[in-house]
Design an enzyme around this catalytic site. Structure first.
Site, mmCIF file in Angstrom:
data_model
loop_
_atom_site.group_PDB
_atom_site.id
_atom_site.type_symbol
_atom_site.label_atom_id
_atom_site.label_comp_id
_atom_site.label_asym_id
_atom_site.label_seq_id
_atom_site.Cartn_x
_atom_site.Cartn_y
_atom_site.Cartn_z
ATOM 1 N N HIS A 171 -2.198 -4.002 -0.345
ATOM 2 C CA HIS A 171 -2.719 -2.637 -0.426
ATOM 3 C C HIS A 171 -1.515 -1.726 -0.193
ATOM 4 O O HIS A 171 -1.074 -1.537 0.930
ATOM 5 C CB HIS A 171 -3.795 -2.406 0.642
ATOM 6 C CG HIS A 171 -4.290 -0.989 0.721
ATOM 7 N ND1 HIS A 171 -5.566 -0.669 1.148
ATOM 8 C CD2 HIS A 171 -3.707 0.201 0.434
ATOM 9 C CE1 HIS A 171 -5.724 0.647 1.108
ATOM 10 N NE2 HIS A 171 -4.600 1.200 0.697
ATOM 11 N N HIS A 197 -6.283 -2.494 -6.152
ATOM 12 C CA HIS A 197 -6.690 -1.116 -6.502
ATOM 13 C C HIS A 197 -5.559 -0.142 -6.856
ATOM 14 O O HIS A 197 -5.369 0.877 -6.207
ATOM 15 C CB HIS A 197 -7.558 -0.504 -5.406
ATOM 16 C CG HIS A 197 -7.077 -0.736 -3.998
ATOM 17 N ND1 HIS A 197 -5.798 -0.482 -3.588
ATOM 18 C CD2 HIS A 197 -7.732 -1.220 -2.917
ATOM 19 C CE1 HIS A 197 -5.690 -0.796 -2.320
ATOM 20 N NE2 HIS A 197 -6.850 -1.245 -1.884
ATOM 21 N N ASP A 269 -13.706 -3.565 -5.127
ATOM 22 C CA ASP A 269 -13.387 -3.009 -3.809
ATOM 23 C C ASP A 269 -14.656 -2.471 -3.143
ATOM 24 O O ASP A 269 -14.664 -1.385 -2.569
ATOM 25 C CB ASP A 269 -12.310 -1.918 -3.894
ATOM 26 C CG ASP A 269 -11.687 -1.638 -2.521
ATOM 27 O OD1 ASP A 269 -12.062 -2.316 -1.544
ATOM 28 O OD2 ASP A 269 -10.844 -0.728 -2.435
HETATM 29 O O1 DOR Z 1 -11.587 2.866 0.878
HETATM 30 C C1 DOR Z 1 -11.323 1.839 1.470
HETATM 31 N N1 DOR Z 1 -12.270 1.179 2.149
HETATM 32 N N2 DOR Z 1 -10.057 1.383 1.453
HETATM 33 C C2 DOR Z 1 -9.673 0.370 2.235
HETATM 34 O O2 DOR Z 1 -8.527 0.030 2.248
HETATM 35 C C3 DOR Z 1 -10.639 -0.313 3.101
HETATM 36 C C4 DOR Z 1 -12.026 -0.117 2.660
HETATM 37 C C5 DOR Z 1 -12.982 -0.435 3.756
HETATM 38 O O3 DOR Z 1 -12.942 -1.552 4.280
HETATM 39 O O4 DOR Z 1 -13.832 0.406 4.089
HETATM 40 ZN ZN ZN Z 2 -10.504 -2.990 -0.126
#
Ligand code: DOR
Ligand code: ZN
Length: 401
Positions: A171, A197, A269
């Site tokens: 990430h 992503h 994601d």
């Molecule tokens: O938007 C996100 N949500 N980005 C992340 O890196 C983690 C993820 C989460 O686990 O909520």
């Molecule tokens: Zn993620």
């Protein structure tokens, strides 16, 4: 008890065929023009049959955050979305960054109705555990802010993690993509790297415009493909995730990347948070996605934005290849009977009330999409059919090498 799926349309080698698929136990036994004897027949009604999707990036939140999701609710939502395998992320509580936590997560995931695998978390001081972890898809490395506290800033530590791991999912946002590539080049690190992503033109260029082409793969998400920062105006926190939505130009660059082969996979994601949490001033980042990913892509197919072979390549074949998942990702004799029957003409709105994710909302609510999964089969058992979900346990995936 053999099952025959009759009247399937399938895509292979750029052509469309009408075939019957015979399933024996948990495997695809024959793809044929004939009608072999079976104990049960399913009529696909000339709908398209695709390999079940492999979603390489989900947050099913168990253990520790099960008010948001757990392996049962998340996997039911995935099955409804035509996803038959998920790879879970490590930012749970505890983080999946010790052997003990990995073992615990394996036990908890046994309730999943889609097949599952795990990404192992990296921290400032868990190199030994990274080296010991068995049967994982990848090591996840956070160079930027995320839910939980797995972010690592020290480039020396990052270097050691990249050296120790055969496959690292990173990430990284903006310049950090370049920093990661530079660390690989400078230290002649041979391990593979998958950028999760990728959200902007710059990130895509940093990831792919270098000499490490074969070593680096790129993932994009449906939210970065189907939304841009203009959507923040009406959705507010419900369209806030990390990385954040970018400009229309960046969105176009991701679509261009799909067309020109710079993008290797699409993953949801899926990062569910409750409505109440999103309504707070310091809301958490992330949006759910497993139920809407395939419908959004099928709708894009209907709008001539992408072909069915491309959807299969990015959501089934490449995830299986990149993460070396055994026996999945293709509709082929001898492969696991993980598949989805999709009605390409079905028109339906995304409705919060229909969602099976515990968070019960979607940034795409109200959007009318043409093309929906109708039946999902995992390991030879129907787990989703026209609104009904069947609680049949799936299993952990295995990897080649
Ligand atoms: O938007 C996100 N949500 N980005 C992340 O890196 C983690 C993820 C989460 O686990 O909520
Ligand atoms: Zn993620």
């Amino acid at each position: 008890m053999p099952i025959l799926i009759k009247n399937c349309r399938i895509c292979a080698n750029g052509k469309v065929y009408s075939k019957n698929i015979l399933i024996k136990k948990d495997k695809i036994s024959k793809i044929t023009n004939k009608e072999p004897k079976a104990d049960k027949t399913i009529d696909a009604k000339n709908n398209f049959v695709l390999p079940g999707l492999i979603d390489a990036h989900v947050h099913f939140r168990e253990p520790g955050l099960t008010h948001k999701e757990d392996f049962l609710s998340g996997s039911m939502a995935a099955a409804k979305g035509g996803i038959t395998t998920i790879l879970d992320m490590p930012n749970t509580i505890p983080a999946t960054a010790t052997i003990e936590a990995l073992e615990q997560k394996k036990r908890l995931a046994a309730k999943s109705i889609v097949n599952y695998g795990f990404n192992f978390g990296s921290t400032e001081n868990n190199l030994e555990d990274i080296k010991k972890a068995k049967n994982i898809a990848a090591v996840k490395l956070y160079m930027d802010y995320t839910t939980g506290d797995l972010k690592i800033s020290d480039f020396e530590v990052i270097k050691e993690i990249l050296k120790a791991s055969k496959m690292t999912i990173i990430h990284a946002e903006d310049e950090h993509v370049k920093n990661a590539v530079d660390i690989l080049i400078k230290n002649k690190i041979k391990g593979r790297v998958h950028f999760a992503h990728v959200s902007s033109q710059r990130e895509l260029e940093y990831a792919k415009s270098n000499k490490l082409k074969k070593q680096i793969t790129v993932e994009v998400t449906p939210h970065h493909l189907f939304m841009n920062q203009n959507d923040l105006q009406h959705l507010g926190a419900f369209a806030e995730m990390k990385p954040r939505l970018k400009t229309e130009n960046d969105q176009k660059a991701l679509w261009h990347g799909i067309k020109n082969g710079m993008v290797d996979i699409i993953a949801s994601d899926h990062a569910p948070h409750l409505k109440e949490e999103k309504e707070q001033a310091n809301y958490p980042f992330g949006v759910p996605g497993v139920e809407t990913m395939l419908p959004l892509l099928l709708d894009a197919f209907n709008k001539n934005m992408m072909t069915l072979p491309k959807i299969m390549e990015l959501c089934c074949e490449n995830p299986a290849k990149i993460f070396k998942i055994k026996n999945k990702g293709f509709l082929k004799e001898g492969f696991d009977a993980d598949l989805v029957i999709a009605d390409l003409d079905k028109r339906q709105a995304v409705r919060n009330d229909d969602l099976l994710t515990k968070c019960k909302w979607s940034p795409f609510e109200g959007k009318i999409l043409k093309g929906w999964p109708v039946t999902t089969m995992v390991n030879g058992s129907v787990v989703y059919d026209n609104g009904n979900v069947f609680n049949i346990k799936a299993r952990e995936v295995q990897y080649a090498g």
